[in-house]
Design an enzyme around this catalytic site. Structure first.
Site, PDB file in Angstrom:
ATOM      1  N   ASP A   1      52.538  70.792 -16.151  1.00 51.97           N
ATOM      2  CA  ASP A   1      52.441  70.218 -14.858  1.00 51.97           C
ATOM      3  C   ASP A   1      51.180  69.167 -15.111  1.00 51.97           C
ATOM      4  OD1 ASP A   1      52.516  68.791 -12.524  1.00 51.97           O
ATOM      5  OD2 ASP A   1      51.987  70.954 -11.250  1.00 51.97           O
TER       6      ASP A   1
ATOM      7  N   ASP B   1      42.595  63.854 -11.602  1.00 51.44           N
ATOM      8  CA  ASP B   1      41.396  64.509 -10.708  1.00 51.44           C
ATOM      9  C   ASP B   1      40.513  65.204 -11.276  1.00 51.44           C
ATOM     10  OD1 ASP B   1      42.859  62.959  -8.778  1.00 51.44           O
ATOM     11  OD2 ASP B   1      44.239  64.695  -8.184  1.00 51.44           O
TER      12      ASP B   1
HETATM   13  O1  RIB Z   1      46.526  63.382  -8.024  1.00 48.30           O
HETATM   14  C1  RIB Z   1      47.338  64.452  -7.781  1.00 48.30           C
HETATM   15  C2  RIB Z   1      47.479  64.524  -6.294  1.00 48.30           C
HETATM   16  O2  RIB Z   1      48.232  63.066  -5.749  1.00 48.30           O
HETATM   17  C3  RIB Z   1      48.353  65.475  -5.705  1.00 48.30           C
HETATM   18  O3  RIB Z   1      47.821  66.682  -5.446  1.00 48.30           O
HETATM   19  C4  RIB Z   1      48.961  64.996  -4.482  1.00 48.30           C
HETATM   20  O4  RIB Z   1      48.680  65.449  -3.139  1.00 48.30           O
HETATM   21  C5  RIB Z   1      48.954  63.394  -4.816  1.00 48.30           C
HETATM   22  O5  RIB Z   1      48.018  63.027  -3.671  1.00 48.30           O
END
Ligand code: RIB
Length: 412
Positions: A237, A243
């Protein structure tokens, strides 16, 4: 120096399914799981798990307790997290059996970040403090303006991209962390390297981190580019991979890590995130990254060979009439003999076979879309010997050029 991350917190509803649903299609899913997510929350958790102190600012809804619980247990400071009336923001995420995802968002509490709230948070921060932002909350342009006035170091991840963001003065940013599509929106350039050149010429003080998915990333500072290849991983996934990279990168900046090491650590952390389900819960702590970094396989060889393939095909297709092995060798800065061997190894064909293919393809294109005569086409693709060309064309397409045009062309 302090780190403030002003960002979203989402409840992620993750549906596992064979493939991402197509327009008009109804599809059953294998399972539904609920995870803590949101680009803001994920990045704060990544910063904390990378070992740096971070203040998260933002709004959560009445149903957002699972989010504050995870932020808090991960070591994020919640002084500036406000609980507001109404529903928390959430994301509906489809994850295919190949690990690809597709996301849509409901803003909810994330849309309740007001200018007054921004002012009250920023009052506690000052010159030199880092502020990290994404584009999932309200008042982003306002936050950038105020943070710039305060001479904070602004790191912006313009995701998800919107027209409003396109009009921002990116000269106010210290760092921008973006993917190829976002870079192209700002620069108007399709090619990632051209986008970097655009930023370099127009915003010489801006540091740019361009993420290229499985091809890794390029970091540009003061005209110098550092490339980091992605680590290979079993993709379960991809949610929150970007992030994780961002959070680790910011924590590394804060800790004063050397750029190359920082990029490597951030990429390794992202690779681990990709290997498990969910957003925030899949983000590793720094000890886990350090313990695995040597065993993670670098995708460097694959990326280099992909780049070389692209250079070879771009050169041949862009110069069908005059392409030559010595010229390509000099572009690649290798000897002609070595280049010939490299082409065979990379593409499985010799230079002359590739050139022959490209010339036939170009001729086919002319036959369909132009009114040039067959003789003119033969010369335009670089052949003097018409019968030789007719023979190889027939071998490739099963028809002579004229038969091909009669079957497929507009002009006869
Ligand atoms: O970058 C991933 C995030 O994008 C997910 O956790 C979802 O909430 C969206 O904001």
């Amino acid at each position: 120096m302090k780190i403030l991350n002003f960002g979203s917190c989402n409840i992620d509803y993750v549906y596992s399914m064979d493939h991402i649903v197509r327009v008009g299609e109804t599809l059953s899913t294998y399972k539904l799981e609920t995870f803590e997510g949101g680009k803001g929350l994920n990045q704060s958790i990544a910063i904390a798990r990378a070992g740096a102190k971070v203040y998260h600012a933002g709004c959560v809804g009445e149903d957002g307790k699972m989010l504050t619980d995870l932020l808090s247990s991960s070591g994020v400071d919640l002084t500036y997290v406000k609980t507001v009336d109404g529903k928390n923001g959430h994301a509906i995420i489809q994850v295919s059996s190949k690990g690809e995802n597709s996301i849509f968002l409901y803003g909810g509490s994330n849309e309740m970040v007001t200018e007054d709230f921004v002012d009250s948070v920023l009052a506690d921060f000052s010159e030199g403090d880092i502020i990290l932002l994404q584009n999932e909350i309200s008042s982003v342009p306002y936050i950038i303006d105020r943070a710039h006035e305060k001479k904070m170091c602004i790191i912006f991840n313009p995701s998800p991209f919107t027209e409003e963001i396109k009009n921002l003065d990116i000269g106010k940013l210290s760092y921008v962390l973006l993917n190829e599509v976002e870079a192209s929106e700002f620069s108007g350039q399709d090619d990632p390297e051209a986008s970097l050149s655009y930023f370099e010429s127009n915003y010489p003080d801006l540091k740019v981190i361009l993420t290229l998915g499985s091809k890794g990333c390029i970091y540009q500072e003061n005209g110098t580019r550092y490339r980091q290849y992605a680590f290979k991983t079993n993709a379960v996934d991809t949610t929150a991979a970007g992030d994780t990279f961002t959070g680790y990168f910011v924590a590394g900046l804060y800790a004063g890590l050397d750029t190359a090491h920082n990029l490597k650590l951030a990429s390794a952390a992202a690779a681990i995130t990709v290997s498990r389900m969910g957003a925030a819960p899949s983000i590793p702590v720094k000890d886990e990254v350090l313990a695995n970094i040597d065993s993670l396989k670098s995708g460097e060889a694959d990326s280099k060979s992909e780049l070389l393939r692209r250079q070879i095909f771009d050169y041949i297709e862009g110069n069908v009439a005059e392409a030559s092995l010595p010229e390509l060798a000099s572009i690649l800065s290798y000897s002609a003999i070595y280049t010939g061997a490299l082409i065979k190894k990379t593409t499985g064909k010799s230079f002359s076979e590739l050139l022959q293919d490209a010339r036939c393809e170009k001729a086919a294109d002319y036959l369909i879309h132009s009114d040039m005569s067959v003789k003119e086409i033969i010369s335009a693709v670089g052949y003097e010997n018409g019968s030789f060309f007719r023979a190889i064309f027939k071998e490739k397409f099963g028809d002579t050029p004229l038969q091909f045009r009669q079957k497929k062309g507009k002009y006869i």
